[in-house]
Design an enzyme around this catalytic site. Structure first.
Site, short mmCIF file in Angstrom:
data_model
loop_
_atom_site.label_atom_id
_atom_site.label_comp_id
_atom_site.label_asym_id
_atom_site.label_seq_id
_atom_site.Cartn_x
_atom_site.Cartn_y
_atom_site.Cartn_z
N ASP A 52 4.52 -28.12 -16.78
CA ASP A 52 3.01 -27.06 -16.16
C ASP A 52 3.32 -25.80 -16.70
OD1 ASP A 52 2.02 -29.08 -14.71
OD2 ASP A 52 4.17 -29.58 -13.32
N ASP A 79 -0.72 -19.52 -12.69
CA ASP A 79 -0.02 -19.31 -11.24
C ASP A 79 0.74 -18.57 -10.39
OD1 ASP A 79 -1.60 -21.23 -9.51
OD2 ASP A 79 -0.94 -22.26 -11.24
N ARG A 89 7.91 -24.82 -10.68
CA ARG A 89 7.14 -24.38 -11.27
C ARG A 89 8.09 -22.64 -11.20
NH1 ARG A 89 1.02 -24.36 -12.05
NH2 ARG A 89 1.98 -22.99 -13.58
N ARG A 124 0.81 -24.42 -1.82
CA ARG A 124 1.77 -23.66 -2.41
C ARG A 124 1.66 -21.95 -2.10
NH1 ARG A 124 1.81 -26.15 -7.80
NH2 ARG A 124 1.08 -28.19 -7.52
N HIS A 177 -5.97 -25.62 -5.30
CA HIS A 177 -5.75 -24.24 -5.17
C HIS A 177 -6.73 -23.80 -4.63
CE1 HIS A 177 -2.19 -23.93 -8.53
NE2 HIS A 177 -2.26 -23.59 -7.60
N CYS A 191 -6.68 -21.94 -14.99
CA CYS A 191 -5.45 -21.96 -14.91
C CYS A 191 -4.94 -21.75 -15.85
CB CYS A 191 -4.78 -23.63 -14.43
SG CYS A 191 -5.53 -24.53 -12.68
N1 GLY Z 1 -0.91 -29.75 -12.94
C1 GLY Z 1 -0.26 -28.48 -12.14
C2 GLY Z 1 -0.25 -27.72 -11.35
O1 GLY Z 1 0.35 -28.68 -9.66
O2 GLY Z 1 0.58 -26.79 -10.60
#
Ligand code: GLY
Length: 253
Positions: free
Chosen positions: A60, A66, A85, A131, A161, A248
């Site tokens: 990702d 992000d 991530r 998140r 998001h 993004c």
């Molecule tokens: N696929 C992008 C995310 O879930 O952060």
């Protein structure tokens, strides 16, 4: 006005990226072509674009927005909420160091992904998503305050998001979908409602007077045109398959 952008070439491993979409696996070759056109669009808006190499370890990682918040006064490296991530930040830090003297870091147990942060001038709205947690948002607001900026938290349920469902287009104009359409937090803005079947296009981005909007969403395009903006459509279908929006794919500052 923005001067710079940072993007990251998609990796072949992107086909294993996190997703809730049911649009099938991304076509990697097509994603590369679309990413190049995205870079062209940023350049057409006057940005100097730094292109980072693909990183196969992080499917990702092309969604660079992000991992950092780039403000006019400082950069804040996030602590992504998605486990796979978290370590994406390490490849981003040296590039951020080339652009910023003042760099701050969100620390665990705080988590935050900057796709949850919407800038309106000096104020930053922070969505409390799956998140981004309250500790992450508190740390972010403290850093913003330290550099003379403000932040506030926005509760949310529906979207991945914050900016999946609401985006500020400058001049007091806001695109909003679903739960964000009648949120009191945004009542002061001129809100255009994006239809549920075009929800993906809510993530359209103001860059130096032009709105980048995803190709294939005619109702949203018309709304943006009627607001008086110049539009640049970008086909990002392969990134939509991974829940990734236009914003993004870059850091803009
Ligand atoms: N696929 C992008 C995310 O879930 O952060």
């Amino acid at each position: 006005m923005f001067k710079n952008a940072i993007v990251k070439t998609p990796s072949r491993s992107m086909i294993n990226g996190i997703t809730s979409a049911t649009l099938g696996q991304p076509d990697y070759s097509k994603a590369l072509i679309q990413h190049k056109d995205y870079i062209n669009a940023l350049k057409e808006c006057g940005l100097k674009v730094t292109v980072l190499e693909a990183d196969e370890d992080f499917p990702d990682s092309t969604f660079v927005e992000d991992v950092a918040l780039c403000t006019p006064h400082c950069a804040i490296i996030t602590n992504p909420g998605a486990e796979t991530r978290k370590k994406e930040i390490h490849a981003m830090i040296p590039t951020i160091e080339q652009h910023y003297k003042q760099i701050e870091y969100i620390q665990a147990p705080g988590t935050i992904e900057a796709g949850d942060i919407m800038m309106v001038g000096n104020h930053y709205y922070i969505g409390l998503s799956k998140r981004t947690n309250q500790q992450g948002a508190n740390q972010m607001i403290a850093y913003l305050n330290k550099y003379g900026m403000q932040g506030s938290m926005v509760t949310m349920k529906e979207f991945l998001h914050l900016k999946t469902g609401v985006n500020y287009l400058e001049n007091n104009n806001l695109l909003a979908c679903g739960e964000f359409f009648d949120k009191p937090d945004f009542a002061q803005y001129n809100i255009s409602e994006i239809a549920g079947d075009e929800a993906y296009a809510t993530n359209s981005v103001w860059i130096n007077g032009t709105i980048l909007t995803p190709k294939g969403f005619p109702k949203t395009k018309l709304i943006i045109e009627n607001l008086g903006y110049k539009i640049r459509e970008v086909d990002v279908s392969e990134f939509e398959k991974l829940d990734g929006g236009l914003s993004c794919l870059s850091l803009r500052f």
